[in-house]
Design a protein around this motif. Sequence first.
Motif, PDB file in Angstrom:
ATOM      1  N   ARG A 126       0.838  -1.205   0.000  1.00  0.00           N
ATOM      2  CA  ARG A 126       0.000   0.000   0.000  1.00  0.00           C
ATOM      3  C   ARG A 126       0.875   1.257   0.000  1.00  0.00           C
ATOM      4  O   ARG A 126       0.625   2.188  -0.763  1.00  0.00           O
ATOM      5  CB  ARG A 126      -0.936  -0.024   1.197  1.00  0.00           C
TER       6      ARG A 126
ATOM      7  N   GLY B 128     -12.437   3.794 -11.573  1.00  0.00           N
ATOM      8  CA  GLY B 128     -13.499   4.146 -10.643  1.00  0.00           C
ATOM      9  C   GLY B 128     -14.568   4.977 -11.305  1.00  0.00           C
ATOM     10  O   GLY B 128     -14.576   5.164 -12.519  1.00  0.00           O
TER      11      GLY B 128
ATOM     12  N   LYS C  42     -17.847   8.452  -6.372  1.00  0.00           N
ATOM     13  CA  LYS C  42     -17.879   7.249  -5.527  1.00  0.00           C
ATOM     14  C   LYS C  42     -16.685   7.280  -4.580  1.00  0.00           C
ATOM     15  O   LYS C  42     -15.671   7.908  -4.850  1.00  0.00           O
ATOM     16  CB  LYS C  42     -17.811   5.973  -6.388  1.00  0.00           C
ATOM     17  N   ASP C  43     -16.805   6.567  -3.466  1.00  0.00           N
ATOM     18  CA  ASP C  43     -15.732   6.593  -2.470  1.00  0.00           C
ATOM     19  C   ASP C  43     -14.754   5.430  -2.594  1.00  0.00           C
ATOM     20  O   ASP C  43     -13.866   5.279  -1.763  1.00  0.00           O
ATOM     21  CB  ASP C  43     -16.307   6.643  -1.057  1.00  0.00           C
ATOM     22  N   LYS C  44     -14.884   4.610  -3.655  1.00  0.00           N
ATOM     23  CA  LYS C  44     -13.964   3.492  -3.847  1.00  0.00           C
ATOM     24  C   LYS C  44     -13.492   3.444  -5.292  1.00  0.00           C
ATOM     25  O   LYS C  44     -14.234   3.790  -6.213  1.00  0.00           O
ATOM     26  CB  LYS C  44     -14.632   2.164  -3.497  1.00  0.00           C
TER      27      LYS C  44
ATOM     28  N   LYS D 124     -10.788   0.895  -7.970  1.00  0.00           N
ATOM     29  CA  LYS D 124     -10.009  -0.331  -8.115  1.00  0.00           C
ATOM     30  C   LYS D 124      -8.588   0.067  -8.475  1.00  0.00           C
ATOM     31  O   LYS D 124      -8.370   0.905  -9.343  1.00  0.00           O
ATOM     32  CB  LYS D 124     -10.597  -1.220  -9.207  1.00  0.00           C
TER      33      LYS D 124
ATOM     34  N   GLU E 164     -10.286  -3.135  -4.245  1.00  0.00           N
ATOM     35  CA  GLU E 164     -10.901  -1.811  -4.125  1.00  0.00           C
ATOM     36  C   GLU E 164     -10.338  -1.086  -2.916  1.00  0.00           C
ATOM     37  O   GLU E 164     -10.197  -1.661  -1.845  1.00  0.00           O
ATOM     38  CB  GLU E 164     -12.423  -1.949  -3.971  1.00  0.00           C
ATOM     39  N   TRP E 165     -10.038   0.179  -3.131  1.00  0.00           N
ATOM     40  CA  TRP E 165      -9.516   1.019  -2.056  1.00  0.00           C
ATOM     41  C   TRP E 165     -10.473   2.167  -1.824  1.00  0.00           C
ATOM     42  O   TRP E 165     -11.047   2.716  -2.757  1.00  0.00           O
ATOM     43  CB  TRP E 165      -8.157   1.592  -2.421  1.00  0.00           C
ATOM     44  N   LYS E 166     -10.608   2.560  -0.557  1.00  0.00           N
ATOM     45  CA  LYS E 166     -11.382   3.758  -0.230  1.00  0.00           C
ATOM     46  C   LYS E 166     -10.583   4.971  -0.663  1.00  0.00           C
ATOM     47  O   LYS E 166      -9.362   4.994  -0.565  1.00  0.00           O
ATOM     48  CB  LYS E 166     -11.655   3.839   1.272  1.00  0.00           C
ATOM     49  N   MET E 167     -11.278   5.971  -1.126  1.00  0.00           N
ATOM     50  CA  MET E 167     -10.621   7.215  -1.532  1.00  0.00           C
ATOM     51  C   MET E 167     -10.003   7.874  -0.292  1.00  0.00           C
ATOM     52  O   MET E 167     -10.635   7.980   0.748  1.00  0.00           O
ATOM     53  CB  MET E 167     -11.617   8.171  -2.184  1.00  0.00           C
ATOM     54  N   ASN E 168      -8.751   8.285  -0.425  1.00  0.00           N
ATOM     55  CA  ASN E 168      -8.087   9.047   0.625  1.00  0.00           C
ATOM     56  C   ASN E 168      -7.477  10.281  -0.023  1.00  0.00           C
ATOM     57  O   ASN E 168      -7.658  10.521  -1.214  1.00  0.00           O
ATOM     58  CB  ASN E 168      -7.042   8.190   1.359  1.00  0.00           C
TER      59      ASN E 168
END
Length: 150
Positions: free
Chosen positions: A78, A113, A117-119, A121, A131-135
């Motif tokens: 990550r 993506g 949306k908050d996720k 790929k 899938e990752w959450k948006m940061n």
Amino acid sequence: MRKMMDVQVWTEFLKQNWLVIVIALVVLLLVVNLVKTVVKWALVLVIAAFIVIYSGISLKDIGDAVSTVKDQAVEYSRNEVLNAMKNEAKDAKWVQNGDGTFTITTPNLEVTGTLGKDKVKVAFRGVSLGEWKMNDTLEAFVQEAQKHAK
């Protein structure tokens, strides 16, 4: 929590149980060389299980060690991906797909993506990371790619 990779623990175990380990290895070599087919591998598994049980290492300890290594590998991956996003944002190519999704590609990354949306790929060097959450870093990466597309 006990660390399975603690060198001192392994050194002490080897000092105390070296004879059992040597005998087990000799028996394993004999089994592998003399016995054929499935029986051979069943005996190998039984001997390996005996060594693990005799050593006092439980399956929970092994599971904990595997989980720890996996978590460390995921965290390292990550961090590697997030650093790549920061470094490659200027090279990002934005593609707006017909179905309302977007794809951002760089030499090492692919992010797919949908805006709002908050996720997303994420794939790194061709390997999907799910899938990752948006940061903040992902958001900045997406915005930088959009800037270069215009």
